[in-house]
Write a protein that holds these residues in place. Structure first.
Motif, PDB file in Angstrom:
ATOM      1  N   ALA A 222       0.858  -1.179  -0.004  1.00 52.32           N
ATOM      2  CA  ALA A 222      -0.080  -0.113  -0.072  1.00 52.32           C
ATOM      3  C   ALA A 222       1.012   1.386   0.103  1.00 52.32           C
ATOM      4  O   ALA A 222       0.652   2.093  -0.689  1.00 52.32           O
ATOM      5  CB  ALA A 222      -0.918  -0.039   1.127  1.00 52.32           C
ATOM      6  N   ALA A 223       1.842   1.161   0.741  1.00 49.52           N
ATOM      7  CA  ALA A 223       2.916   2.363   0.907  1.00 49.52           C
ATOM      8  C   ALA A 223       3.550   2.745  -0.182  1.00 49.52           C
ATOM      9  O   ALA A 223       3.603   3.711  -0.913  1.00 49.52           O
ATOM     10  CB  ALA A 223       3.946   2.231   2.111  1.00 49.52           C
ATOM     11  N   ARG A 224       3.895   1.418  -1.124  1.00 48.87           N
ATOM     12  CA  ARG A 224       4.617   1.816  -2.384  1.00 48.87           C
ATOM     13  C   ARG A 224       3.693   2.347  -3.372  1.00 48.87           C
ATOM     14  O   ARG A 224       3.965   3.054  -4.329  1.00 48.87           O
ATOM     15  CB  ARG A 224       5.144   0.519  -2.739  1.00 48.87           C
ATOM     16  CG  ARG A 224       6.337  -0.114  -2.254  1.00 48.87           C
ATOM     17  CD  ARG A 224       7.478   0.763  -2.299  1.00 48.87           C
ATOM     18  NE  ARG A 224       7.962   1.057  -3.481  1.00 48.87           N
ATOM     19  CZ  ARG A 224       8.748   1.776  -3.948  1.00 48.87           C
ATOM     20  NH1 ARG A 224       9.443   2.587  -2.869  1.00 48.87           N
ATOM     21  NH2 ARG A 224       9.313   1.934  -5.091  1.00 48.87           N
ATOM     22  N   GLY A 225       2.354   1.860  -3.344  1.00 46.69           N
ATOM     23  CA  GLY A 225       1.341   2.561  -4.255  1.00 46.69           C
ATOM     24  C   GLY A 225       1.389   4.004  -4.002  1.00 46.69           C
ATOM     25  O   GLY A 225       0.995   4.804  -5.030  1.00 46.69           O
ATOM     26  N   ARG A 226       1.267   4.412  -2.664  1.00 49.07           N
ATOM     27  CA  ARG A 226       1.135   5.870  -2.468  1.00 49.07           C
ATOM     28  C   ARG A 226       2.477   6.424  -2.886  1.00 49.07           C
ATOM     29  O   ARG A 226       2.341   7.677  -3.424  1.00 49.07           O
ATOM     30  CB  ARG A 226       0.878   6.067  -0.984  1.00 49.07           C
ATOM     31  CG  ARG A 226      -0.344   5.835  -0.652  1.00 49.07           C
ATOM     32  CD  ARG A 226      -0.559   6.216   0.789  1.00 49.07           C
ATOM     33  NE  ARG A 226       0.122   5.611   1.788  1.00 49.07           N
ATOM     34  CZ  ARG A 226      -0.001   4.611   2.386  1.00 49.07           C
ATOM     35  NH1 ARG A 226      -1.228   3.840   2.507  1.00 49.07           N
ATOM     36  NH2 ARG A 226       1.085   4.063   3.440  1.00 49.07           N
ATOM     37  N   VAL A 227       3.588   6.082  -2.933  1.00 43.50           N
ATOM     38  CA  VAL A 227       4.754   6.743  -3.496  1.00 43.50           C
ATOM     39  C   VAL A 227       4.654   7.069  -4.891  1.00 43.50           C
ATOM     40  O   VAL A 227       4.953   8.016  -5.115  1.00 43.50           O
ATOM     41  CB  VAL A 227       6.000   5.779  -3.191  1.00 43.50           C
ATOM     42  CG1 VAL A 227       7.252   6.268  -3.830  1.00 43.50           C
ATOM     43  CG2 VAL A 227       6.382   5.770  -1.538  1.00 43.50           C
ATOM     44  N   ARG A 228       4.076   6.134  -5.507  1.00 47.63           N
ATOM     45  CA  ARG A 228       3.871   6.263  -6.970  1.00 47.63           C
ATOM     46  C   ARG A 228       2.617   7.022  -7.289  1.00 47.63           C
ATOM     47  O   ARG A 228       2.835   8.168  -8.214  1.00 47.63           O
ATOM     48  CB  ARG A 228       3.610   4.713  -7.622  1.00 47.63           C
ATOM     49  CG  ARG A 228       3.330   4.726  -9.177  1.00 47.63           C
ATOM     50  CD  ARG A 228       2.718   3.492  -9.674  1.00 47.63           C
ATOM     51  NE  ARG A 228       1.522   3.348  -9.150  1.00 47.63           N
ATOM     52  CZ  ARG A 228       1.063   2.124  -8.259  1.00 47.63           C
ATOM     53  NH1 ARG A 228       2.169   1.416  -7.834  1.00 47.63           N
ATOM     54  NH2 ARG A 228      -0.088   2.061  -7.854  1.00 47.63           N
ATOM     55  N   ASP A 229       1.522   7.073  -6.667  1.00 44.93           N
ATOM     56  CA  ASP A 229       0.448   7.951  -7.125  1.00 44.93           C
ATOM     57  C   ASP A 229       0.435   9.034  -6.314  1.00 44.93           C
ATOM     58  O   ASP A 229      -0.239  10.381  -6.862  1.00 44.93           O
ATOM     59  CB  ASP A 229      -0.828   7.187  -6.708  1.00 44.93           C
ATOM     60  CG  ASP A 229      -1.102   5.804  -7.314  1.00 44.93           C
ATOM     61  OD1 ASP A 229      -0.376   5.646  -8.596  1.00 44.93           O
ATOM     62  OD2 ASP A 229      -1.595   4.867  -6.796  1.00 44.93           O
ATOM     63  N   ARG A 230       1.096   9.293  -5.219  1.00 45.00           N
ATOM     64  CA  ARG A 230       0.892  10.665  -4.546  1.00 45.00           C
ATOM     65  C   ARG A 230       2.083  10.801  -3.624  1.00 45.00           C
ATOM     66  O   ARG A 230       2.245  10.832  -2.490  1.00 45.00           O
ATOM     67  CB  ARG A 230      -0.240  10.400  -3.267  1.00 45.00           C
ATOM     68  CG  ARG A 230      -1.580  10.121  -3.828  1.00 45.00           C
ATOM     69  CD  ARG A 230      -2.713  10.349  -2.937  1.00 45.00           C
ATOM     70  NE  ARG A 230      -2.815   9.526  -1.844  1.00 45.00           N
ATOM     71  CZ  ARG A 230      -3.240   8.347  -2.062  1.00 45.00           C
ATOM     72  NH1 ARG A 230      -3.536   7.764  -2.994  1.00 45.00           N
ATOM     73  NH2 ARG A 230      -3.197   7.565  -0.794  1.00 45.00           N
ATOM     74  N   PRO A 231       3.252  11.184  -4.627  1.00 40.76           N
ATOM     75  CA  PRO A 231       4.784  11.361  -3.901  1.00 40.76           C
ATOM     76  C   PRO A 231       4.618  12.465  -2.783  1.00 40.76           C
ATOM     77  O   PRO A 231       5.610  12.428  -2.174  1.00 40.76           O
ATOM     78  CB  PRO A 231       5.317  11.369  -5.209  1.00 40.76           C
ATOM     79  CG  PRO A 231       4.655  12.006  -6.104  1.00 40.76           C
ATOM     80  CD  PRO A 231       3.258  11.588  -5.980  1.00 40.76           C
ATOM     81  N   GLU A 232       3.828  13.536  -3.153  1.00 46.67           N
ATOM     82  CA  GLU A 232       3.997  14.797  -2.146  1.00 46.67           C
ATOM     83  C   GLU A 232       3.310  14.367  -0.794  1.00 46.67           C
ATOM     84  O   GLU A 232       3.982  15.005   0.305  1.00 46.67           O
ATOM     85  CB  GLU A 232       3.338  15.551  -2.769  1.00 46.67           C
ATOM     86  CG  GLU A 232       3.861  16.305  -4.000  1.00 46.67           C
ATOM     87  CD  GLU A 232       5.239  16.751  -3.802  1.00 46.67           C
ATOM     88  OE1 GLU A 232       5.596  17.517  -2.745  1.00 46.67           O
ATOM     89  OE2 GLU A 232       6.081  16.662  -4.762  1.00 46.67           O
ATOM     90  N   SER A 233       2.614  13.446  -0.504  1.00 47.82           N
ATOM     91  CA  SER A 233       1.974  13.237   0.672  1.00 47.82           C
ATOM     92  C   SER A 233       1.792  11.849   1.039  1.00 47.82           C
ATOM     93  O   SER A 233       1.205  11.636   2.024  1.00 47.82           O
ATOM     94  CB  SER A 233       0.550  13.621   0.573  1.00 47.82           C
ATOM     95  OG  SER A 233      -0.303  13.028  -0.522  1.00 47.82           O
ATOM     96  N   TYR A 234       2.648  10.856   0.541  1.00 48.90           N
ATOM     97  CA  TYR A 234       2.684   9.428   0.741  1.00 48.90           C
ATOM     98  C   TYR A 234       3.045   8.998   2.198  1.00 48.90           C
ATOM     99  O   TYR A 234       2.404   8.139   2.843  1.00 48.90           O
ATOM    100  CB  TYR A 234       3.337   8.587  -0.127  1.00 48.90           C
ATOM    101  CG  TYR A 234       5.022   8.559   0.172  1.00 48.90           C
ATOM    102  CD1 TYR A 234       5.596   7.579   0.772  1.00 48.90           C
ATOM    103  CD2 TYR A 234       5.795   9.582  -0.286  1.00 48.90           C
ATOM    104  CE1 TYR A 234       6.979   7.675   1.148  1.00 48.90           C
ATOM    105  CE2 TYR A 234       7.146   9.704  -0.155  1.00 48.90           C
ATOM    106  CZ  TYR A 234       7.660   8.734   0.426  1.00 48.90           C
ATOM    107  OH  TYR A 234       8.947   8.597   0.759  1.00 48.90           O
TER     108      TYR A 234
END
Length: 253
Positions: A222-234
């Motif tokens: 889940a965290a890796r997905g946030r890094v990809r999709d929302r790098p500013e707030s992951y």
């Protein structure tokens, strides 16, 4: 007597900063200094189509990799764009170096590949006298390093048996051939990436330890997905993981 607050001036305040690399360190640093720098320009190794996830700061831009730097401080990107930089920050990872082993050692570093190493740890001809803990990157690293340490300790204590040197050499050669077939350069030899769970499970089995909880793996994915999709707030968004965190608290309690 009057009290005064004093803040150390930010070294990037009002400056034009070029950051090389946009993995988590590059993301975090660019976000942190974006609020004080005049401009932040990030050079990333990605196709132009992959650079559409711009940024939350109006003064932060993404560029292709750097082509060259000129004497007047100008940085020229591969697409021909240029900026005059006050500072350049390298977020490009690490280079392995073991000068204490000597030039005649059976262990070499070639394009950041430390080898030959069986499973990133044991040199087949020198094991178990020499072992390496901590080489892998881009994975769930601290649990990996702990498992590597447990494996080394088990081997040194005689509780865990290594394959023969010949078997380890064959395994290393197969690993290198597979990398080459997939088009992965040598510098990615110790990049666990998507294989981090497979490598952890392999170490767990060798050490005879309990299997890694599924919630740990799910949180990482889940965290890796946030890094990809929302790098500013992951790093700041966890609502989606509430159920996983509750399960983690129950297990750890």
């Amino acid at each position: 007597m009057h009290s005064h607050s004093y803040r150390v001036p930010d070294p990037f305040h009002g400056q034009v900063v070029v950051i090389i690399g946009y993995n988590p360190s590059g993301m975090d640093i660019s976000r942190d200094i974006g609020g004080v720098a005049k401009e932040v320009h990030v050079a990333i190794r990605a196709a132009p189509a992959e650079m559409q996830s711009s940024t939350a700061h109006a003064n932060l831009w993404l560029h292709p990799m750097i082509d060259r730097a000129e004497e007047d401080g100008s940085v020229v990107f591969q697409d021909g764009g240029r900026v005059k930089a006050d500072a350049i920050v390298h977020c490009t990872g690490y280079k392995y170096s073991f000068p204490f082993l000597g030039h005649d050692s059976a262990i070499t570093v070639d394009d950041n590949r430390v080898g030959p190493l069986y499973k990133h740890v044991f040199p087949p001809r020198l094991a178990p006298s020499i072992s390496f803990v901590g080489l892998p990157f881009k994975g769930i690293l601290f649990p990996v390093f702990q498992l590597q340490s447990s494996w080394v300790a088990g081997v040194l204590s005689g509780k865990i048996e290594l394959p023969s040197p010949e078997e380890m050499i064959v395994d290393v050669a197969s690993f290198y051939s597979d990398m080459e077939a997939r088009g992965h350069p040598k510098r990615f030899t110790h990049n666990l990436g998507a294989s981090t769970f497979e490598y952890e499970d392999w170490l767990v089995e060798r050490c005879g330890l309990d299997t890694i909880e599924e919630w740990r793996k799910a949180i990482y994915v889940a965290a890796r997905g946030r890094v990809r999709d929302r790098p500013e707030s992951y790093r700041d968004e966890w609502d989606e993981d509430a159920q996983l965190l509750e399960q983690a608290h129950r297990d750890l309690a």
